[in-house]
Design a protein around this motif. Sequence first.
Motif, PDB file in Angstrom:
ATOM      1  N   ILE A  37       7.220   0.850   0.077  1.00 18.68           N
ATOM      2  CA  ILE A  37       5.983   0.165  -0.291  1.00 18.68           C
ATOM      3  C   ILE A  37       6.270  -1.331  -0.300  1.00 18.68           C
ATOM      4  O   ILE A  37       7.114  -1.808  -1.073  1.00 18.68           O
ATOM      5  N   ILE A  38       5.597  -2.064   0.579  1.00 21.82           N
ATOM      6  CA  ILE A  38       5.855  -3.499   0.691  1.00 21.82           C
ATOM      7  C   ILE A  38       4.817  -4.322  -0.068  1.00 21.82           C
ATOM      8  O   ILE A  38       4.970  -5.535  -0.206  1.00 21.82           O
ATOM      9  N   TYR A  39       3.764  -3.673  -0.544  1.00 23.73           N
ATOM     10  CA  TYR A  39       2.822  -4.366  -1.427  1.00 23.73           C
ATOM     11  C   TYR A  39       2.082  -3.331  -2.264  1.00 23.73           C
ATOM     12  O   TYR A  39       1.724  -2.262  -1.786  1.00 23.73           O
ATOM     13  N   GLY A  40       1.839  -3.677  -3.532  1.00 28.06           N
ATOM     14  CA  GLY A  40       1.029  -2.845  -4.415  1.00 28.06           C
ATOM     15  C   GLY A  40       1.777  -1.631  -4.927  1.00 28.06           C
ATOM     16  O   GLY A  40       2.971  -1.684  -5.230  1.00 28.06           O
ATOM     17  N   GLY A  41       1.033  -0.525  -5.046  1.00 27.67           N
ATOM     18  CA  GLY A  41       1.622   0.715  -5.517  1.00 27.67           C
ATOM     19  C   GLY A  41       1.412   0.996  -6.987  1.00 27.67           C
ATOM     20  O   GLY A  41       1.783   2.065  -7.482  1.00 27.67           O
ATOM     21  N   ASN A  42       0.789   0.071  -7.715  1.00 24.75           N
ATOM     22  CA  ASN A  42       0.556   0.277  -9.147  1.00 24.75           C
ATOM     23  C   ASN A  42      -0.817   0.894  -9.395  1.00 24.75           C
ATOM     24  O   ASN A  42      -1.791   0.575  -8.710  1.00 24.75           O
ATOM     25  N   PHE A  73      -8.253   2.387 -11.577  1.00 26.27           N
ATOM     26  CA  PHE A  73      -7.874   1.252 -10.747  1.00 26.27           C
ATOM     27  C   PHE A  73      -6.560   1.495 -10.019  1.00 26.27           C
ATOM     28  O   PHE A  73      -5.571   1.929 -10.622  1.00 26.27           O
ATOM     29  N   ILE A  74      -6.562   1.200  -8.729  1.00 26.73           N
ATOM     30  CA  ILE A  74      -5.360   1.322  -7.898  1.00 26.73           C
ATOM     31  C   ILE A  74      -5.237   0.059  -7.055  1.00 26.73           C
ATOM     32  O   ILE A  74      -6.198  -0.372  -6.411  1.00 26.73           O
ATOM     33  N   GLU A  75      -4.056  -0.523  -7.070  1.00 30.27           N
ATOM     34  CA  GLU A  75      -3.825  -1.730  -6.294  1.00 30.27           C
ATOM     35  C   GLU A  75      -3.935  -1.459  -4.791  1.00 30.27           C
ATOM     36  O   GLU A  75      -3.634  -0.344  -4.343  1.00 30.27           O
ATOM     37  N   PRO A  76      -4.325  -2.479  -4.001  1.00 26.44           N
ATOM     38  CA  PRO A  76      -4.199  -2.320  -2.557  1.00 26.44           C
ATOM     39  C   PRO A  76      -2.731  -2.102  -2.222  1.00 26.44           C
ATOM     40  O   PRO A  76      -1.876  -2.866  -2.666  1.00 26.44           O
ATOM     41  N   THR A  77      -2.455  -1.034  -1.511  1.00 23.93           N
ATOM     42  CA  THR A  77      -1.072  -0.608  -1.290  1.00 23.93           C
ATOM     43  C   THR A  77      -0.771  -0.542   0.198  1.00 23.93           C
ATOM     44  O   THR A  77      -1.520   0.071   0.960  1.00 23.93           O
ATOM     45  N   VAL A  78       0.336  -1.183   0.587  1.00 20.14           N
ATOM     46  CA  VAL A  78       0.768  -1.177   1.984  1.00 20.14           C
ATOM     47  C   VAL A  78       2.115  -0.478   2.070  1.00 20.14           C
ATOM     48  O   VAL A  78       3.077  -0.878   1.397  1.00 20.14           O
ATOM     49  N   ILE A  79       2.160   0.559   2.875  1.00 19.81           N
ATOM     50  CA  ILE A  79       3.388   1.334   3.093  1.00 19.81           C
ATOM     51  C   ILE A  79       3.905   1.031   4.495  1.00 19.81           C
ATOM     52  O   ILE A  79       3.147   1.021   5.459  1.00 19.81           O
ATOM     53  N   LEU A  80       5.193   0.794   4.591  1.00 16.96           N
ATOM     54  CA  LEU A  80       5.848   0.608   5.885  1.00 16.96           C
ATOM     55  C   LEU A  80       6.689   1.848   6.150  1.00 16.96           C
ATOM     56  O   LEU A  80       7.498   2.240   5.307  1.00 16.96           O
ATOM     57  N   THR A  81       6.477   2.478   7.306  1.00 15.91           N
ATOM     58  CA  THR A  81       7.212   3.707   7.596  1.00 15.91           C
ATOM     59  C   THR A  81       7.968   3.612   8.915  1.00 15.91           C
ATOM     60  O   THR A  81       7.538   2.936   9.854  1.00 15.91           O
TER      61      THR A  81
END
Length: 534
Positions: free
Chosen positions: A384-389, A397-405
């Motif tokens: 996870i390179i951004y968010g995840g909380n 509420f969920i943060e915008p989350t960016v996953i790198l795979t």
Amino acid sequence: MPENEPVLNYEPGSKEKEELKRKINEFKNQKIEIPLIIAGKEIKTGNLGKCVMPHDYKHVLAEYHKAGEKEVKMAIDAALEAKKIWDEFSWVDRISIFKKAGDLLSTTWRSTLNAATMLGQSKNAYQAEIDSACELSDFFRFNAYYAMKIYLDQPQSSKGTWNRSEYRPLEGFVFAVTPFNFSSIAGNLPTAPAIMGNTVLWKPASSAVYSAYFIMKLLKEAGLPDGVINFIPGPGSEIGNLVLKDPNLAGIHFTGSTSTFQNMWETVGQNIRNYKTYPRIVGETGGKDFIVAHESANVEALVTALIRGAFEYQGQKCSAVSRAYIPNNIWKDVKEKMMQDLKDIKIGSPEDFTNFMNAVIDKSSFDKIKAYIEFAKNSEEAEIIYGGNCDDSVGYFIEPTVILTKNPKFKTMKEEIFGPILTVYIYDPQNFVETLKLCDETSPYGLTGAIFAQDRKAIIQAEKILVNAAGNFYINDKPTGAVVGQQPFGGARASGTNDKAGTIINLLRWTSVRTIKENFVPAENFKYPFMEEK
């Protein structure tokens, strides 16, 4: 041809912003009781559910009565009885009701529907405006226009005869099952068949009964006769099983999950010998929508499309971007700008107009999305390179989350999540064609997608290879935000029947044509000229 309803900006000090805030306060300071509406009558079962604000779930906006077996049967009887009245209306009279509904919605009812959608479905003012005000009024007006075109489309007649097509409503009733995420879809699914002369049972999503109730009240004010649309919120499994087995079922208009739609189709198949006619089945279901970037892509435009496409309305759009393919030679610039822009996103209540994101719809959705995030956190194939909380102490509420795979077929690259999660796969730009094929083969869905490129050859390659990957395909634009009359919306594969809401294509599904030939000079002798001997 109608014009699309202009989108209001709700700028500081504007009249529309002041009116909307007044309506929000009015709704927050009252708790209403929502009945079933069957044959125009309010029915109260005593079996209650709650309409809460997803961003503050302890605040109850309304309690609604749930339909049971008795009420479902009442609704079916009411729909069949109302057909007798509705059949007496000419198509001109029917269309006038929905044209009026469009004009009411865009004027005196605008703040009502927007405020109900903002509070009940946790949409910010702009997302509510483009949905419950603009798109729904567009559906009413454009459907009315396309219905007129259908009725005026008549066959040729040769000399001595008159041929005509009679566009009859389906024989029986239509079952409309609507989702939580768009008030416009909730309003369109029961009304599109009604415009074509059908009577309808409408089961709204349990998490969006609040705005659906106001749509029913709007239609009543527009002059819709009692029983044409019967409003029966309640548990989907219970209501669906009763409705789908009724011999008078003539059609299904559905938007929701793929699994639910497949179960409904299966139930229809099992009961096919019991029906009076073959039910029309129209559905728009899931998506695993994509953006493929070419190395020639405009980085600023690409990042803007990724953020808006993935995180507007918390990623709870059927068309939301949830997977992206980025070439490694522009990834550094894309990542840098995306991380910078994501830091500027504010999350919270839609009542604060500075918030870009709000809450996801309910506890079930929150838990599902959180589980995907936890899976990515614990996987060696992703980071996870951004968010995840995630935080559900007050709202969902969920943060915008960016996953790198590293794995192009990672779980979050294949499965629909319906939340603010974007998964990115980095590829070698020399493998652009192979990556397009990979995108096409990874997901069972086929709803929306986009190509970002300045190189026209790359655009042409993407259009050809991804021909079946998306029913709505975008070039250098985010794959969300289809406008009625401009980008007919719908997809195939596991994404539905692609019957394009708000078009002639969709309306034709709700009519059964009778061809009539009238012979003004009928033959009076059975013999043909060829029978005469020389």
